[in-house]
Write a protein that holds these residues in place. Structure first.
Motif, PDB file in Angstrom:
ATOM      1  N   SER A  47       0.838  -1.204   0.000  1.00  0.00           N
ATOM      2  CA  SER A  47       0.000   0.000   0.000  1.00  0.00           C
ATOM      3  C   SER A  47       0.871   1.252   0.000  1.00  0.00           C
ATOM      4  O   SER A  47       0.523   2.254  -0.622  1.00  0.00           O
ATOM      5  CB  SER A  47      -0.921   0.011   1.219  1.00  0.00           C
ATOM      6  N   GLN A  92      -7.334   0.641  -0.015  1.00  0.00           N
ATOM      7  CA  GLN A  92      -7.549  -0.675   0.589  1.00  0.00           C
ATOM      8  C   GLN A  92      -8.847  -0.703   1.405  1.00  0.00           C
ATOM      9  O   GLN A  92      -9.586  -1.681   1.364  1.00  0.00           O
ATOM     10  CB  GLN A  92      -6.345  -1.014   1.474  1.00  0.00           C
ATOM     11  N   ASP A 170      -6.030  -1.218  -4.713  1.00  0.00           N
ATOM     12  CA  ASP A 170      -5.443  -1.840  -3.522  1.00  0.00           C
ATOM     13  C   ASP A 170      -6.420  -2.876  -2.954  1.00  0.00           C
ATOM     14  O   ASP A 170      -7.352  -2.533  -2.236  1.00  0.00           O
ATOM     15  CB  ASP A 170      -5.120  -0.754  -2.487  1.00  0.00           C
ATOM     16  N   GLU A 171      -6.201  -4.130  -3.267  1.00  0.00           N
ATOM     17  CA  GLU A 171      -7.082  -5.236  -2.848  1.00  0.00           C
ATOM     18  C   GLU A 171      -8.557  -4.962  -3.148  1.00  0.00           C
ATOM     19  O   GLU A 171      -9.407  -5.014  -2.262  1.00  0.00           O
ATOM     20  CB  GLU A 171      -6.881  -5.555  -1.366  1.00  0.00           C
TER      21      GLU A 171
ATOM     22  N   GLY B 146      -3.188  -2.978   6.365  1.00  0.00           N
ATOM     23  CA  GLY B 146      -4.499  -3.611   6.423  1.00  0.00           C
ATOM     24  C   GLY B 146      -4.487  -4.971   7.108  1.00  0.00           C
ATOM     25  O   GLY B 146      -5.290  -5.252   7.998  1.00  0.00           O
TER      26      GLY B 146
HETATM   27 MG   LIG Z   1      -2.004  -2.789   2.238  1.00  0.00          MG
END
Ligand SMILES: [Mg+2]
Ligand SMILES: Nc1ncnc2c1ncn2[C@@H]1O[C@H](COP(=O)(O)OP(=O)(O)OP(=O)(O)O)[C@@H](O)[C@H]1O
Ligand SMILES: Nc1ncnc2c1ncn2[C@@H]1O[C@H](COP(=O)(O)OP(=O)(O)OP(=O)(O)O)[C@@H](O)[C@H]1O
Ligand SMILES: [Mg+2]
Lengths: 287, 282
Positions: A47, A92, A170-171, B146
Motif C-alpha cells: 500500500s 484498501q 489496492d485489494e 491492512g
Molecule cells: Mg495494504
C-alpha cells in the motif's frame, strides 16, 4: 512511455520513535498498457508503494516518472493534481475514500474535481454505478449506510468514472462476493484492453495468474522480484519461502504429481488442469 | 435446544428510512462448538445479522421473534450478559480499535472484565505473539497495514475468548500463508476452549471447511447444511452468487468429460487419492 521508479525510499514518521522504513531502494520500470500485480506478505509495503503512484505519498529519496511527470520529495501540489487526474487510486479500505452525502454525489466527485461538466459527471456516475453492480436505489443513499461490499463498489465506481489512464487498485476484491469479484475483474481486464494501465495489489494468486502480465513482489519494503506471474509461480519453493502461494490449480496439480501424475507444464487454470488430468487418464487407455 | 449455542427464530430487521427489511424472517440454529459459516451476496444482510446477535441492533417488533444465546434470551435486560458471551471482529477493523497502542487495544476487553493486571499482561503478550504482531505492540493501531490491523482485531477477541466468536470477513486482507496460520490458530483456540465460531466470509475455501453453512439471499435464508449438501446444489450456488471450491470444479468438469468420480468426494485430499487409484488401475 512507461512508469519508472528510481531508488525510491519512503520513511514513515521520520525522526520520531515510530520511524519506520516503508520502502527501501525500489527501482523498476513497467510498460504502459500492462496489467501489473503487486504481491507480498502483510506489511511488506504494497500500500505504501501504491500511494506513490499518484503522489499521495512522496518519496523520501529517489524519483518516480509517471504520466509524463516526475515525482520527488519536493513536487508541488499543482503538478500532483495533474498526476492524480491521470492516476486513479482505489484505497484498501473504501470507507477512507467515501465522504459525500449520497452515493451519486460521491461517484461524481472525482469527475467534477478533474474538470468534467456537471452533466458529463452525472452521466459517467450513473453509468459506472450500474456497471459495478450497485442496485439503483443505492444512488440516493448515504455511502455510509451500505454494506461493506457495496461501499467497495462505490469507491471503485468513483475512480472509474473519470477514466484515469492508470488505474491503481489496492485489494479491490476484498469484501466482494464471488460473483462480484469476477464481474469487477472483467471490468479491469477490459479497461486494460482499451489501452489503460492497471496496477493491482492482491493476495489472491489465482487472480494474479489469471489477469496480470507482470508482477512485483515485495518483502519488508524491498522489491525482491519483478517477473511475469508464470515465471514467479514456476518456482514453488521460492513462492512458499516468501509467504505467497501457488495458484490453487497448480497446488492441486502438485499433489497429483506426488502420487504419480505427469504434467508437461504446471497448469495455472482449472481448464488446463482438467485437460492435463484427462489426457493422462486417457493416455493410460481408460474410460 | 440444549446443544445449540444460538437459536434464532423469525428475526427481521429494517433500517431507518428504508423500504425493505435487510433481514427478513430468518430462523436458524448454531450448534455449540461448531464452525458455522454465513455466506451470500453483498448486501444480503450478513453483517446486519451479526449486529443483531450482539444486541447492537434491535430486531423489528414481532412477538414470534427469538434470539437465544447460550440459554439466555436476548432483550434489553440481558444485553450485557449476552455481550459477555459474544465477541465480534468487525468487517472494518478500524471500527474496532479503542486503544492508543496495539497492547492497550488488546487489553481493553480484559480490563472491562476486571481481569487482574498480571494475568492480563500475560494474556495480552501471548495473543499478540500468536498473531505475529509482537514487533508492533507499541504501535498505534490506525497506522498499521491492512493485514496487520486484521491480526490485531482478531487478537483482541482471542484475548477475551468469548463463548461465541463472530468473525465478519476478518481474514480478507491476510496473505495466503498468514490466513492459513490465523485460521489454524482460531481453530486451535476453539477446540481447546470449546468455543463456537460464526464466520461470515466470501472465501469459499474457508466455507468448505465449516461444519455448517448458512446461505443468505436478500435478507432471507436460502439454505443451510453441510458443505457437501450446499455445494452439490448448482442452482443454489448460482442464485446465491457463490463459487465452487476448486476440487468441486475439477470433479464436475471431469464428470462432464465422462470420467466417473463418486459424489461423496468432499475434499481435495479424497479427490487426489481417488484419481491416484484410478490412474494406477489403468
Ligand atoms: Mg495494504
Ligand atoms: N501511517 C503509517 N505510519 C507508520 N507506519 C506505517 C504507516 N502505514 C504503514 N506503516 C507500516 O509500514 C509497513 C508497510 O505497510 P503497508 O501498508 O505498505 O503494507 P502492505 O504491504 O500494504 O500490507 P497489507 O497486505 O497488510 O495491507 C508496515 O509495517 C506498516 O506497519
Ligand atoms: N446503516 C445502514 N442504513 C441503511 N441501510 C443499511 C445500513 N447498513 C446496511 N444497510 C443495507 O442493508 C442491507 C444489508 O447490509 P449488510 O451490511 O447486512 O450486508 P452484508 O451481507 O454484510 O454485505 P457485504 O457482503 O457487502 O458485507 C444492504 O442492502 C445495505 O445497503
Ligand atoms: Mg458485511
Amino acid at each position: 512511455m512507461s512508469i519508472k521508479f528510481k531508488n525510491v525510499d519512503y520513511v514513515y514518521a521520520p525522526g520520531t520513535p515510530f520511524q519506520t522504513q516503508g520502502l527501501s531502494n525500489i527501482s523498476f520500470e513497467i510498460k504502459d498498457g500492462s496489467f501489473v500485480a503487486i504481491a507480498g506478505h502483510t506489511g511488506s509495503g504494497k500500500s505504501t508503494l501504491m500511494q506513490h503512484f499518484d503522489g499521495l505519498l512522496l518519496p523520501s529519496k529517489g524519483s518516480i516518472t509517471i504520466a509524463n511527470q516526475t515525482i520527488t520529495v519536493d513536487t508541488p501540489n499543482k503538478v500532483l493534481k495533474e498526476i492524480r487526474k491521470k492516476v486513479g487510486l482505489v484505497f484498501q479500505f473504501p470507507e477512507n475514500q467515501l465522504f459525500e452525502e449520497t452515493v451519486l454525489k460521491d461517484v461524481m466527485f472525482g469527475s467534477l474535481n478533474f474538470g468534467f461538466s456537471e452533466e458529463k459527471a452525472k452521466e459517467q456516475a450513473i453509468r459506472w454505478i450500474e456497471k459495478v453492480g450497485l442496485p439503483e436505489e443505492t444512488m440516493s443513499k448515504s455511502p455510509f449506510e451500505l454494506s461493506g461490499g457495496q461501499m467497495r463498489r462505490v469507491a471503485i465506481a468513483g475512480v472509474m468514472a473519470y477514466e484515469p489512464d492508470i488505474l491503481c487498485l489496492d485489494e479491490p476484491a476484498a469484501g466482494l462476493d464471488p460473483e462480484g469479484q469476477k464481474q469487477i475483474f472483467d471490468i479491469f481486464k477490459n479497461y486494460q484492453k482499451l489501452g489503460h494501465t492497471v496496477i493491482l495489489i492482491s493476495h489472491n494468486m489465482d487472480d494474479i495468474s489469471k489477469y496480470a502480465d507482470d508482477m512485483l513482489v515485495l518483502e519488508q519494503g524491498h522489491m525482491i522480484k519483478h517477473a511475469s506471474p508464470k515465471e514467479v509461480f514456476s518456482d514453488a519453493d521460492w513462492v512458499k519461502k516468501h509467504y505467497l502461494d501457488e495458484p490453487a490449480p497448480s497446488k492441486l496439480a502438485r499433489s497429483l504429481q506426488k502420487v504419480g501424475f505427469h504434467f508437461s507444464s504446471m497448469p495455472l487454470t482449472v481448464e488446463s488442469l482438467v485437460e492435463e488430468i484427462s489426457k493422462e487418464l486417457r493416455a493410460k487407455g481408460g474410460n | 435446544m440444549k446443544d445449540n449455542i444460538v437459536t434464532v427464530q423469525h428475526l427481521s430487521f429494517t433500517y431507518k428510512d428504508t423500504k425493505h427489511p435487510a433481514v427478513n424472517d430468518v430462523s436458524f440454529n448454531i450448534p455449540k462448538g461448531s464452525w458455522t459459516t454465513l455466506v451470500g451476496h453483498n448486501g444480503s444482510g450478513k453483517s446486519t445479522i451479526a449486529r443483531l446477535l450482539d444486541g447492537i441492533l434491535l430486531p423489528d417488533e414481532n412477538s414470534e421473534t427469538l434470539i437465544q444465546i447460550d440459554g439466555i434470551t436476548l432483550n434489553e435486560k440481558t444485553m450485557w450478559d449476552i455481550r459477555d458471551k459474544v465477541g465480534i471482529v468487525f468487517q472494518n477493523p478500524d471500527n474496532q480499535f479503542v486503544g492508543a497502542t496495539v497492547e492497550d487495544d488488546v487489553a481493553f476487553g480484559l480490563e472491562n472484565r476486571q481481569v487482574p493486571r498480571l494475568k492480563m499482561q500475560t494474556i495480552v503478550h501471548d495473543v499478540i505473539n500468536q498473531v505475529g504482531m509482537l514487533k508492533f505492540q507499541k504501535s498505534e493501531p490506525q497506522y498499521l497495514s491492512g493485514g496487520q490491523k486484521q491480526r490485531v482485531a482478531i487478537a483482541g477477541i482471542l484475548a477475551i475468548g468469548p463463548k461465541l466468536i463472530i468473525l465478519d470477513e476478518s481474514t480478507s486482507m491476510l496473505d495466503p500463508a498468514g490466513k492459513d496460520k490465523i485460521l489454524a490458530l482460531i481453530k486451535k483456540v476453539q477446540k481447546e476452549n470449546g468455543l463456537t465460531i460464526f464466520s461470515i466470509t466470501h472465501d469459499i475455501n474457508e466455507a468448505s471447511q465449516a461444519d455448517q453453512i448458512l446461505v443468505l439471499n436478500q435478507g432471507t435464508l436460502l439454505a443451510s447444511g453441510s458443505p457437501i449438501e450446499i455445494f452439490k446444489d448448482e442452482s443454489l450456488i448460482k442464485s446465491a452468487g457463490l463459487e465452487l471450491p476448486l476440487f468441486y470444479k475439477v470433479k464436475n468438469k471431469l464428470i462432464k468429460r465422462g470420467i466417473s468420480v463418486p459424489q461423496e468426494i468432499d475434499n481435495e485430499k479424497k479427490l487426489v487419492n481417488y484419481l491416484c487409484q484410478l490412474n494406477l488401475k489403468m
